[in-house]
Design a protein around this motif. Structure first.
Motif, PDB file in Angstrom:
ATOM      1  N   GLU A 196       0.824  -1.203   0.000  1.00 60.47           N
ATOM      2  CA  GLU A 196       0.000   0.000   0.000  1.00 60.47           C
ATOM      3  C   GLU A 196       0.867   1.266   0.000  1.00 60.47           C
ATOM      4  O   GLU A 196       0.619   2.209  -0.754  1.00 60.47           O
ATOM      5  N   SER A 197       1.912   1.261   0.847  1.00 57.69           N
ATOM      6  CA  SER A 197       2.714   2.473   0.941  1.00 57.69           C
ATOM      7  C   SER A 197       3.548   2.672  -0.323  1.00 57.69           C
ATOM      8  O   SER A 197       3.815   3.799  -0.730  1.00 57.69           O
ATOM      9  N   VAL A 198       3.937   1.567  -0.959  1.00 51.25           N
ATOM     10  CA  VAL A 198       4.690   1.691  -2.212  1.00 51.25           C
ATOM     11  C   VAL A 198       3.781   2.260  -3.307  1.00 51.25           C
ATOM     12  O   VAL A 198       4.163   3.137  -4.074  1.00 51.25           O
ATOM     13  N   GLN A 199       2.550   1.775  -3.347  1.00 50.96           N
ATOM     14  CA  GLN A 199       1.583   2.296  -4.322  1.00 50.96           C
ATOM     15  C   GLN A 199       1.381   3.801  -4.140  1.00 50.96           C
ATOM     16  O   GLN A 199       1.351   4.562  -5.098  1.00 50.96           O
ATOM     17  N   LYS A 200       1.218   4.193  -2.872  1.00 49.45           N
ATOM     18  CA  LYS A 200       0.929   5.600  -2.596  1.00 49.45           C
ATOM     19  C   LYS A 200       2.108   6.492  -2.995  1.00 49.45           C
ATOM     20  O   LYS A 200       1.923   7.583  -3.520  1.00 49.45           O
TER      21      LYS A 200
ATOM     22  N   MET B 202       4.072   6.109  -5.384  1.00 47.59           N
ATOM     23  CA  MET B 202       4.133   6.310  -6.837  1.00 47.59           C
ATOM     24  C   MET B 202       3.430   7.602  -7.231  1.00 47.59           C
ATOM     25  O   MET B 202       3.891   8.318  -8.116  1.00 47.59           O
ATOM     26  N   GLY B 203       2.299   7.871  -6.591  1.00 47.84           N
ATOM     27  CA  GLY B 203       1.558   9.108  -6.896  1.00 47.84           C
ATOM     28  C   GLY B 203       2.389  10.343  -6.586  1.00 47.84           C
ATOM     29  O   GLY B 203       2.439  11.295  -7.365  1.00 47.84           O
ATOM     30  N   ILE B 204       3.072  10.304  -5.436  1.00 48.27           N
ATOM     31  CA  ILE B 204       3.880  11.462  -5.022  1.00 48.27           C
ATOM     32  C   ILE B 204       5.063  11.647  -5.974  1.00 48.27           C
ATOM     33  O   ILE B 204       5.339  12.743  -6.454  1.00 48.27           O
ATOM     34  N   ILE B 205       5.739  10.529  -6.275  1.00 50.48           N
ATOM     35  CA  ILE B 205       6.933  10.643  -7.128  1.00 50.48           C
ATOM     36  C   ILE B 205       6.544  10.986  -8.563  1.00 50.48           C
ATOM     37  O   ILE B 205       7.273  11.700  -9.253  1.00 50.48           O
ATOM     38  N   ASP B 206       5.378  10.539  -8.984  1.00 52.82           N
ATOM     39  CA  ASP B 206       4.874  10.957 -10.289  1.00 52.82           C
ATOM     40  C   ASP B 206       4.793  12.476 -10.377  1.00 52.82           C
ATOM     41  O   ASP B 206       5.132  13.077 -11.395  1.00 52.82           O
ATOM     42  N   GLN B 207       4.306  13.092  -9.304  1.00 50.34           N
ATOM     43  CA  GLN B 207       4.234  14.554  -9.287  1.00 50.34           C
ATOM     44  C   GLN B 207       5.632  15.168  -9.303  1.00 50.34           C
ATOM     45  O   GLN B 207       5.866  16.212  -9.917  1.00 50.34           O
TER      46      GLN B 207
END
Lengths: 426, 421
Positions: free
Chosen positions: A128-132, A134-139
């Motif tokens: 779950e934390s790895v998935q989350k 990804m959103g931050i690093i995408d930004q």
């Protein structure tokens, strides 16, 4: 701890390799309120390929940076909040060849240092934390895509290097980070976040022996195995292309010009090469060089111009950057001036003045905790004792500078990356 | 400790004698009212001064001189502090004790500074035309290259829209078109006038005693034909209609900026509470914006708030997906509302206060931080020493933080988005 004195720079450094393999550096600064600690691993974005316990691992691009983000998670705890309650600020950065975590604070330093060591040595990754993340690093990747200073450099590396992983952005790409899993994060942590691959560097009004005790208490005395980096790059001095150009929303054209140099390796000879190359950059296009002044007076560069010698594990280059309406002219002028210097030589008086100036700037720089901490770590990773720079400056001769310029600043080794303003749609 | 001396009417020297550092710092600033008429000229002047003096008439002569002074640096220093703009030069130089054979760097540095300030290269009744034209081009390029940093660009657009009736809407370096219109004669005339009339703030950090520094500076100051004019005091935000602005550009990521106003300034009793509120709301990794909007909802990589105490303006900025504007705005508003309701944990309050305290405690650990703190505090009207400020922060309660948050009103919103988004 062992104490080393450097009277010429007014410093005394404590240095020791602990039984667990950790390199510990302590620079006492009596009378200062601030404390700074860097906890650094010799693992950066280029080190995606390695073996661990006989297993070959090829991690996705961007793994080191992703891991840096995830290290701040501990089960059921909020490390940032714990550090904040001690008045400690914390942050981290990932470069091509190292990852650094740091804390700074005025009070409660020992407690904060323990937390730093603890969170960096404790892997905790969930699906779950790895998935989350990804959103931050995408930004973060999106922000980087809009930052011309990053783009101009990253695109230059892409055309200049055929094999070396510097071709790939530190952040990775939106696609590559999708391949990251908790397992692979664990592998990287186990391979490189082990004391034998790390440096702890502390600056402040501290007792060096206390710091050693804390490091041993937190990390144990036992040495663990370190991952073996594969470094799958055989880079010669040729390039994919010597030009890159794209348009972006920028105010005026910006350029990076680089010259490919041989990697410097490690140890004393390497640092000598590095300082020689630094001085060569100074002589060629430093602020008091003829070239800089001519280009500035002709309006071809402005005060945004700057450059120096960059070394990263497995590569090195002479790099300069700035804004210019005519980057081609800047490039031509640099090549010409290198030829001139090589054929005419550097007058002894000029050379001494240049060394004195470079020496004074390094001395002044020692007032900065973060710059000193960073340099101590980077030089230690290269196997050299940073505070010995005065003797190096004394022993270097101008013929070494000229030999470097002669070898490196040539048409064949030169690449240029250019970003120009996007054309307005009519 | 800081020693403050009034060397001449309107000329203040602040000295922080300290033997811990390896470099000394000396800055010289003229204080001006921030306005459109002179902002661009004030920003241009130090760059022109650095091009040459009578004895060191070009860049090469200047850089050789600085090399001889063991790689000393002289830079332009242009700041905006509330309604004021300061313009001047700042020098960094190695302490004498590291020099070979007893070289005296400080003394040479001060006389070189005098030369740069008082003996610029002139022709007819103006500065050198070449130097002015070349530095105009550079300054315009600096101003325009704000566009390269989309976050800074978005913030500047927001502040400009928000501060139509306030000096805070004028960019620190003035407007590019005003730079373009400057001519050498009126620039020189303006410089002569501001040297005579402006409050002058000089700051020294280093090992020399204040009296020595004052003695070295007097020959510089005595050559200025002073006719000191005091400046009006700082004023709070001058309101004008706010609004919602959307701008489109070829970008990959959206930039959202919000501007709030508050009657609380750094001259108010509630200043420490508002500063704490800002930290708790949006400064650092434990702030509500970071922990909720970034960590919990993954809406952004960068998010933060800033409080401009001299004006009573609080801003929030975030880099987000174009499609997430509404959600991010709602979440920012929800976090602010939580603070307004007093939904503040003891840990959050401690963390916010400790971050400010830690910064203040280490003020005296770096020459630049010392100079920055005291120069800004004196001019902005805040007037507290780091110790007094710390005392005020320690006394802040959660109720006061909530009250400070309730004083904020959203004034202007700005969103930079992609062309096709």
């Amino acid at each position: 701890m062992n104490r080393y004195e450097y009277p010429e720079v007014g410093e005394a450094l404590y240095r020791e390799s602990l039984p667990n393999g950790l390199t510990l550096l302590v620079l006492p600064r009596p009378g200062f309120t601030k404390h700074l600690a860097y906890f650094v691993t010799d693992f950066g974005s280029i080190h995606t390929d390695f073996t661990l316990d006989g297993r070959e691992i090829h991690a996705p691009a961007g793994i080191a940076h992703f891991l840096e983000h995830k290290m701040f998670d501990l089960p059921g705890r909020d490390i940032s909040a714990e550090l904040a309650s001690l008045g400690a600020a914390t942050n981290a950065f990932t470069s091509y060849d190292m990852t650094a975590y740091y804390i700074s604070c005025t009070e409660n330093f020992e407690a904060a240092l323990k937390l730093l060591i603890e969170f960096v040595s404790t892997p905790y990754f969930t699906e779950e934390s790895v998935q989350k993340e990804m959103g931050i690093i995408d930004q973060e990747i999106g922000m980087n895509a809009d930052t011309p200073d990053s783009q101009v450099f990253e695109c230059l590396m892409e055309v200049m290097y055929r094999e070396h992983k510097i071709r790939i952005p530190i952040l990775g790409t939106s696609e590559s980070i999708r391949e990251i899993t908790p397992e692979i994060l664990h592998d990287c942590h186990r391979a490189f976040y082990t004391p034998g691959n790390m440096i702890l560097c502390v600056i402040g009004d501290v007792q060096p022996d206390r710091i050693r005790d804390i490091a041993e208490e937190m990390l144990g005395r036992e040495a663990r195995s370190v991952g073996q980096k594969l470094r799958p790059w055989q880079e010669d001095m040729t390039m994919v292309s010597n030009r890159f150009h794209r348009q972006m929303e920028v105010a005026m054209p910006m350029f990076h010009i680089a010259f490919k140099a041989e990697p410097v390796g490690t140890g004393e000879a390497a640092i000598r090469q590095e300082i020689v190359a630094d001085l060569a950059a100074e002589a060629l296009f430093g602020e008091s060089s003829r070239l800089y002044l001519n280009l500035y007076e002709e309006g071809l560069i402005d005060s945004s111009f700057g450059g120096g010698f960059e070394t990263i594990d497995g590569m090195a280059m002479l790099l300069c950057s700035g804004d210019s309406d005519d980057a081609e002219a800047v490039r031509t002028a640099i090549l010409e001036q290198a030829r001139n210097l090589v054929s005419l030589g550097i007058p002894e008086e000029d050379f001494l003045r240049m060394k004195r100036s470079a020496f004074g700037r390094r001395i002044r720089d020692l007032d900065s905790f973060s710059s000193t901490c960073f340099r101590l770590c980077a030089y230690t990773l290269s196997g050299y004792d940073y505070f010995r720079f005065p003797e190096l400056y004394r022993s270097i001769e101008s013929s070494e500078i000229l030999a470097f310029l002669d070898r490196v600043v040539t048409e064949e080794r030169c690449a240029m990356s250019l970003i120009t303003p996007a054309k307005e749609a009519d | 400790m800081i020693k403050t001396m009034e060397l001449l009417p309107g000329v203040t020297l602040r000295c922080h004698a300290d033997t811990r550092f390896k470099q000394g710092c000396l800055s010289f600033a003229l204080v001006r009212p921030m306005n459109r008429e002179e902002a661009a000229m004030n920003a241009l002047i130090p760059a022109v001064l650095l091009r040459g003096s009578r004895n060191h008439p070009d860049l090469r002569a200047i850089t050789l001189k600085l090399d001889d002074l063991y790689g000393a640096a002289v830079g332009t220093q242009v700041r905006r502090i509330g309604d004021y703009q300061t313009t001047g030069l700042s020098c960094g130089f190695m302490e004498d004790r590291f020099a070979l054979g007893g070289d005296r760097i400080l003394e040479d540095m001060v006389s070189f500074l005098r030369e740069l300030l008082l003996e610029p290269v002139t022709e007819e009744d103006g500065f050198s035309r070449d130097y002015v034209e070349s530095e105009k081009k550079n300054l315009i390029s600096t101003i325009e290259s704000e566009l390269n940093n989309k976050g800074a660009y978005a913030m500047s657009r927001m502040l400009r829209a928000m501060c139509q009736a306030d000096s805070y809407g004028i960019p620190r370096l003035g407007e590019a078109e005003d730079v373009a219109a400057i001519d050498t004669v009126s620039l020189y005339r303006h410089y002569r006038r501001i040297l005579r009339e402006s409050p002058i703030q000089i700051f020294y950090v280093g090992s020399a005693p204040a009296e020595t520094v004052a003695g070295l500076l007097m020959p510089l100051l005595e050559r200025i034909d002073r006719n000191y004019v005091n400046l009006p005091e700082q004023t709070p935000f001058h309101d004008a209609v706010g609004g919602e602005i959307t701008e489109r550009m070829e970008v990959a990521q959206g930039k959202l900026c919000l501007g709030y106003v508050t009657p609380i300034t750094n001259r108010s009793g509630e200043f420490a509470a508002m500063q704490t509120m800002n930290n708790l709301f949006g400064a650092g990794m434990t702030s509500k914006l970071f922990t909720h909007v970034r960590e919990k909802l993954s809406l952004c990589y960068s998010i933060g708030s800033g409080y401009y105490g001299s004006k009573g303006i609080l801003t929030v900025s975030a880099g987000i997906d174009f499609a997430k504007e509404q959600q991010t705005r709602e979440e920012i508003a929800a976090q602010l509302d939580a603070i307004r309701r007093g939904d503040i944990t003891a840990d959050e309050l401690t963390a916010a206060k400790e971050a400010i305290l830690s910064g203040l405690r280490s003020t005296h650990d770096a020459p630049g931080a010392i100079e920055g703190y005291y120069s800004t505090a004196a001019l902005s009207g805040m007037g507290m020493t780091p110790e007094q400020y710390m005392e005020a922060v320690r006394a802040v309660t959660a109720d006061q933080v909530a009250a400070a948050a309730r004083s904020l009103t959203l004034h202007t919103t700005y969103f930079l988005k992609g062309v096709d988004a």
